[in-house]
Design a protein around this motif. Sequence first.
Motif, PDB file in Angstrom:
ATOM      1  N   ALA A 294      45.203   0.201   2.225  1.00 42.96           N
ATOM      2  CA  ALA A 294      46.473   0.749   2.700  1.00 42.96           C
ATOM      3  C   ALA A 294      46.782   0.399   4.141  1.00 42.96           C
ATOM      4  O   ALA A 294      47.910   0.593   4.592  1.00 42.96           O
ATOM      5  N   GLY A 295      45.820  -0.093   4.893  1.00 48.90           N
ATOM      6  CA  GLY A 295      46.016  -0.291   6.328  1.00 48.90           C
ATOM      7  C   GLY A 295      45.547   0.945   7.069  1.00 48.90           C
ATOM      8  O   GLY A 295      45.743   2.080   6.598  1.00 48.90           O
ATOM      9  N   ASP A 296      44.950   0.753   8.211  1.00 48.49           N
ATOM     10  CA  ASP A 296      44.303   1.863   8.910  1.00 48.49           C
ATOM     11  C   ASP A 296      45.259   2.995   9.242  1.00 48.49           C
ATOM     12  O   ASP A 296      44.926   4.180   9.073  1.00 48.49           O
ATOM     13  N   ALA A 297      46.453   2.676   9.754  1.00 57.16           N
ATOM     14  CA  ALA A 297      47.368   3.729  10.202  1.00 57.16           C
ATOM     15  C   ALA A 297      47.796   4.620   9.044  1.00 57.16           C
ATOM     16  O   ALA A 297      47.730   5.859   9.130  1.00 57.16           O
ATOM     17  N   VAL A 298      48.241   4.008   7.951  1.00 60.42           N
ATOM     18  CA  VAL A 298      48.692   4.790   6.794  1.00 60.42           C
ATOM     19  C   VAL A 298      47.517   5.508   6.140  1.00 60.42           C
ATOM     20  O   VAL A 298      47.609   6.697   5.791  1.00 60.42           O
ATOM     21  N   ALA A 299      46.402   4.802   5.961  1.00 58.68           N
ATOM     22  CA  ALA A 299      45.238   5.430   5.326  1.00 58.68           C
ATOM     23  C   ALA A 299      44.766   6.637   6.131  1.00 58.68           C
ATOM     24  O   ALA A 299      44.486   7.704   5.556  1.00 58.68           O
ATOM     25  N   LEU A 432      53.438   1.119  -0.388  1.00 63.57           N
ATOM     26  CA  LEU A 432      52.884   1.166   0.962  1.00 63.57           C
ATOM     27  C   LEU A 432      53.989   1.075   2.014  1.00 63.57           C
ATOM     28  O   LEU A 432      53.941   1.773   3.039  1.00 63.57           O
ATOM     29  N   ARG A 433      55.009   0.227   1.779  1.00 60.51           N
ATOM     30  CA  ARG A 433      56.143   0.173   2.697  1.00 60.51           C
ATOM     31  C   ARG A 433      56.896   1.502   2.715  1.00 60.51           C
ATOM     32  O   ARG A 433      57.271   2.009   3.778  1.00 60.51           O
ATOM     33  N   ARG A 434      57.117   2.033   1.513  1.00 64.93           N
ATOM     34  CA  ARG A 434      57.858   3.311   1.405  1.00 64.93           C
ATOM     35  C   ARG A 434      57.100   4.432   2.096  1.00 64.93           C
ATOM     36  O   ARG A 434      57.700   5.311   2.736  1.00 64.93           O
ATOM     37  N   LEU A 435      55.794   4.418   1.984  1.00 66.71           N
ATOM     38  CA  LEU A 435      54.966   5.431   2.621  1.00 66.71           C
ATOM     39  C   LEU A 435      54.997   5.289   4.145  1.00 66.71           C
ATOM     40  O   LEU A 435      55.117   6.278   4.886  1.00 66.71           O
ATOM     41  N   GLU A 436      54.924   4.056   4.615  1.00 64.67           N
ATOM     42  CA  GLU A 436      54.992   3.816   6.059  1.00 64.67           C
ATOM     43  C   GLU A 436      56.339   4.257   6.630  1.00 64.67           C
ATOM     44  O   GLU A 436      56.403   4.898   7.692  1.00 64.67           O
ATOM     45  N   GLN A 437      57.434   3.958   5.915  1.00 65.92           N
ATOM     46  CA  GLN A 437      58.758   4.391   6.348  1.00 65.92           C
ATOM     47  C   GLN A 437      58.862   5.919   6.390  1.00 65.92           C
ATOM     48  O   GLN A 437      59.470   6.490   7.300  1.00 65.92           O
ATOM     49  N   ALA A 438      58.260   6.574   5.398  1.00 64.15           N
ATOM     50  CA  ALA A 438      58.302   8.039   5.360  1.00 64.15           C
ATOM     51  C   ALA A 438      57.612   8.631   6.580  1.00 64.15           C
ATOM     52  O   ALA A 438      58.133   9.562   7.214  1.00 64.15           O
ATOM     53  N   PHE A 439      56.457   8.113   6.940  1.00 63.74           N
ATOM     54  CA  PHE A 439      55.757   8.623   8.128  1.00 63.74           C
ATOM     55  C   PHE A 439      56.547   8.341   9.403  1.00 63.74           C
ATOM     56  O   PHE A 439      56.574   9.165  10.326  1.00 63.74           O
ATOM     57  N   GLU A 440      57.217   7.181   9.458  1.00 69.07           N
ATOM     58  CA  GLU A 440      58.008   6.869  10.656  1.00 69.07           C
ATOM     59  C   GLU A 440      59.128   7.876  10.847  1.00 69.07           C
ATOM     60  O   GLU A 440      59.430   8.292  11.982  1.00 69.07           O
TER      61      GLU A 440
END
Length: 449
Positions: A294-299, A432-440
């Motif tokens: 998932a990448g460190d930041a999201v994980a 993973l993109r959708r999850l990253e956008q949600a956290f942003e």
Amino acid sequence: MTDVIVAALRGALATGSFARLRSFYAPEPVLESYVTGHRETTVGVDAIERSWARIAPGPGVETYFSVDVHPGGYDIDVQRTVRPTGRPERYLHRIGVVDGRVSRHIVYPSLPREPVRLLPEPVAKSLVAGSVGDLAHRGFSGATLMRARLASGEPVVIKHIRPGRDWLARASGDEGREGWLFVEGVYDRLPAQITTPVIDAVASDDGWVIVMRDVSGALDTVRHGDPVACGSVLLAAVAEMHRAFRDTRPSAVLCSPADRLRLFSPLRPLIERRGRDMLPKTLNTAWESFADGAGDAVADAVLRLVADPAPLLSALAAEAPATLLHGDYRPDNLGVEGGRVVALDWGLACHGPAELDFVWFLSNTAWAGDEARAALEAEWERVNGGHRAGLALDLAVIFHAVMGEVAFVMSEARHQPDGFPKPSAATVRWWLRRLEQAFERVGDLRGEG
């Protein structure tokens, strides 16, 4: 070749001897077994033969068998009675075939099927004598399904649910939720656009017996239809249900978002370590796939909320009103009949934000390209009055990941053999993109950002 390999597997399970299978394996085949409660990988025919003694020790008498053929091999569901103990044993075999030889053999444990039991008198009296028979199905819960006919001649399906035998029931605090929702009249209060096939529910000594209309034709309409075209009808119906029950809790037996969030927790394999259910045994692999890919930041953001979900649950409750949720709103449980949606399996019915039903539906409907997911999100916006999705949907996406569903999608895409149904690489990237956008957009749910 398929028939020969399948016959060899059946012979091996009957005799308890791997020798019948050796010649059908490719050079350096891989065996993945979840029988001991976690993933064990063995490479090479000789090593697999040694492992076979632990996976299927001793001869057995086959009591159930089914096979699904895929371009890359086949799924085999087989149950046998082990001799001389008489113990029932059920395994699911996923066999990947390359150039006519077995290259990967995945073995999952599963809860054994049980024979049809005597029905409570009120149910038995309503049926045609001698009409009750076993209904073959691919379900992995503790429920038993039967076919029968009412005195009127109408075909029905009877579901015997036993919460103590079902790991999902134990995990979600379910003491017979489907039966209680019928008795309490919740199904009768559903809006016209959505219905349930349940026509009776009777408590038994170990759970509930649910009598349902046979809606197999309605289910085929969705299962064989275009996901986006069907999605328009399915999403409109569930949105009406959400509006009808907004800001009300129609039953005390509904699952809470907190319990739902913990269903696929990394702790679940330990909690269910003595059980035979398949899915809990695969969760370690799923969470490892997520942490690695998932990448460190999201994980890190997701795993912090797995450890302490309170900030996520608080934010979700503050952002969106609670309503009645089906809890397992996905094509396998849905049909269309006379313009109405028929929804099965209310065992995970919840009280929470409507967005949780939609994100679950989205995850279980669109495993193909980004276009289908974008179309379904646009449809969800439309059936909810054209309002643009706000933070509630972003929080639901994060909830979905913290629950473990994104990890499951990643694990299926990574570990299942080619030629079997599985999420595409594009699906994984999209989530993973959708999850990253949600956290942003949501920010740091720890309250430090």
